[in-house]
Design a protein around this motif. Structure first.
Motif, short mmCIF file in Angstrom:
data_model
loop_
_atom_site.label_atom_id
_atom_site.label_comp_id
_atom_site.label_asym_id
_atom_site.label_seq_id
_atom_site.Cartn_x
_atom_site.Cartn_y
_atom_site.Cartn_z
N SER A 67 0.81 -1.21 0.00
CA SER A 67 0.00 0.00 0.00
C SER A 67 0.85 1.27 0.00
CB SER A 67 -0.91 0.02 1.23
OG SER A 67 -1.62 1.23 1.30
N GLU A 68 0.41 2.23 -0.79
CA GLU A 68 0.99 3.58 -0.78
C GLU A 68 0.05 4.55 -0.07
OE1 GLU A 68 3.96 4.91 -2.00
OE2 GLU A 68 4.56 2.81 -2.15
N GLY A 69 -1.03 4.01 0.53
CA GLY A 69 -1.99 4.85 1.24
C GLY A 69 -3.25 5.07 0.42
N SER A 70 -4.06 5.99 0.87
CA SER A 70 -5.36 6.24 0.25
C SER A 70 -5.23 6.75 -1.18
CB SER A 70 -6.13 7.27 1.07
OG SER A 70 -7.34 7.60 0.43
N ALA A 71 -6.14 6.28 -2.03
CA ALA A 71 -6.21 6.76 -3.42
C ALA A 71 -7.55 7.46 -3.63
CB ALA A 71 -6.06 5.60 -4.39
N GLY A 72 -8.14 7.97 -2.56
CA GLY A 72 -9.43 8.62 -2.63
C GLY A 72 -10.56 7.62 -2.47
N GLY A 73 -11.61 8.08 -1.87
CA GLY A 73 -12.73 7.19 -1.62
C GLY A 73 -12.28 6.04 -0.73
N SER A 74 -12.70 4.85 -1.06
CA SER A 74 -12.32 3.68 -0.27
C SER A 74 -11.24 2.85 -0.97
CB SER A 74 -13.56 2.82 0.01
OG SER A 74 -14.13 2.42 -1.22
N ARG A 75 -10.51 3.51 -1.89
CA ARG A 75 -9.45 2.79 -2.62
C ARG A 75 -8.09 2.98 -1.96
NH1 ARG A 75 -9.33 5.32 -8.18
NH2 ARG A 75 -9.28 7.12 -6.82
N THR A 76 -7.25 1.98 -2.11
CA THR A 76 -5.87 2.03 -1.66
C THR A 76 -4.97 2.05 -2.88
OG1 THR A 76 -6.38 0.79 0.34
CG2 THR A 76 -4.10 0.73 -0.40
N ALA A 77 -4.06 3.01 -2.94
CA ALA A 77 -3.04 2.99 -4.00
C ALA A 77 -2.03 1.91 -3.63
CB ALA A 77 -2.35 4.34 -4.11
N ALA A 78 -1.68 1.05 -4.58
CA ALA A 78 -0.76 -0.04 -4.24
C ALA A 78 0.03 -0.49 -5.46
CB ALA A 78 -1.55 -1.23 -3.67
N TRP A 79 1.24 -0.95 -5.17
CA TRP A 79 2.08 -1.64 -6.15
C TRP A 79 1.77 -3.11 -5.99
CZ3 TRP A 79 4.35 1.69 -9.26
CH2 TRP A 79 4.68 2.96 -8.78
N CYS A 80 1.38 -3.78 -7.05
CA CYS A 80 0.99 -5.19 -6.95
C CYS A 80 1.78 -6.04 -7.94
CB CYS A 80 -0.50 -5.35 -7.24
SG CYS A 80 -1.56 -4.56 -6.01
N VAL A 81 2.09 -7.25 -7.49
CA VAL A 81 2.82 -8.22 -8.31
C VAL A 81 1.96 -9.47 -8.43
CG1 VAL A 81 4.89 -9.64 -8.45
CG2 VAL A 81 5.04 -7.32 -7.56
N SER A 82 1.87 -9.96 -9.65
CA SER A 82 1.14 -11.18 -9.96
C SER A 82 2.12 -12.28 -10.31
CB SER A 82 0.21 -10.92 -11.15
OG SER A 82 -0.24 -12.12 -11.72
N ARG A 83 1.84 -13.49 -9.85
CA ARG A 83 2.67 -14.63 -10.26
C ARG A 83 2.58 -14.82 -11.77
NH1 ARG A 83 0.40 -19.15 -6.37
NH2 ARG A 83 -1.44 -18.05 -7.02
N LYS A 84 1.48 -14.43 -12.34
CA LYS A 84 1.24 -14.60 -13.77
C LYS A 84 2.00 -13.57 -14.61
CE LYS A 84 -2.50 -14.74 -17.16
NZ LYS A 84 -3.92 -14.61 -17.41
N SER A 85 2.08 -12.31 -14.14
CA SER A 85 2.57 -11.22 -15.01
C SER A 85 3.62 -10.32 -14.39
CB SER A 85 1.39 -10.34 -15.41
OG SER A 85 0.36 -11.10 -15.95
N GLY A 86 4.00 -10.54 -13.16
CA GLY A 86 4.97 -9.66 -12.51
C GLY A 86 4.31 -8.37 -12.02
#
Length: 156
Positions: A113-132
């Protein structure tokens, strides 16, 4: 004789909903798991079975009406192309919700998490096993653009 039982009623529906929203919002810097269930557009939100809704950090994609918000980077890819690419990067399409969200099935993502992205969203860096790294994959594919204001020191 009337007795006020309001104190005995327990929490209100609003209170329970507020608690649920606060309980599922990851704190800045927190690493969490997101099993994706639905996607709105090319930079999110991505709904997680665990509760959070994620806006992918550091990128901008077109809105579903095809527009780009003022001051946001504006990629050439259409909103539909970007959304469909994100769906494929995180899993597979399994349907469409009546609100228009694409229902997905895919492996759990690992997010920070990078914190709030407005509303009830969280800004985040995400990694997938499928795509990195999803933000990096969206940029590489041309479906989103790097948003320097939020990119910070992230590396692909």
């Amino acid at each position: 004789m009337s007795t006020d039982h309001s104190a005995q009623r327990g929490p209100t529906i609003f209170g329970l909903l507020l608690f649920a929203a606060v309980a599922t919002a990851p704190s800045t810097g927190e690493t969490f798991t997101c099993t994706p269930t639905r996607v709105w557009d090319g930079d999110g939100p991505v709904w997680c079975a665990e509760g959070p809704r994620i806006r992918l950090s550091g990128i901008a994609a077109r809105e579903m009406d095809g527009s780009c918000r003022p001051g946001h980077p504006c990629p050439r890819a259409s909103a539909e192309e970007a959304r469909n690419a994100l769906v494929e990067l995180i899993g597979r399409r399994v349907g469409v919700a009546r609100e228009g969200h694409i229902l997905v099935d895919g492996p759990a993502l690992r997010c920070r998490s990078e914190g709030s992205a407005g509303g009830s969203r969280t800004a985040a860096w995400c990694v997938s096993r499928k795509s990195g790294d999803l933000s990096c994959a969206m940029i590489r594919g041309g479906w989103a653009l790097r948003w320097d204001r939020y990119w910070r020191q992230h590396r692909c």
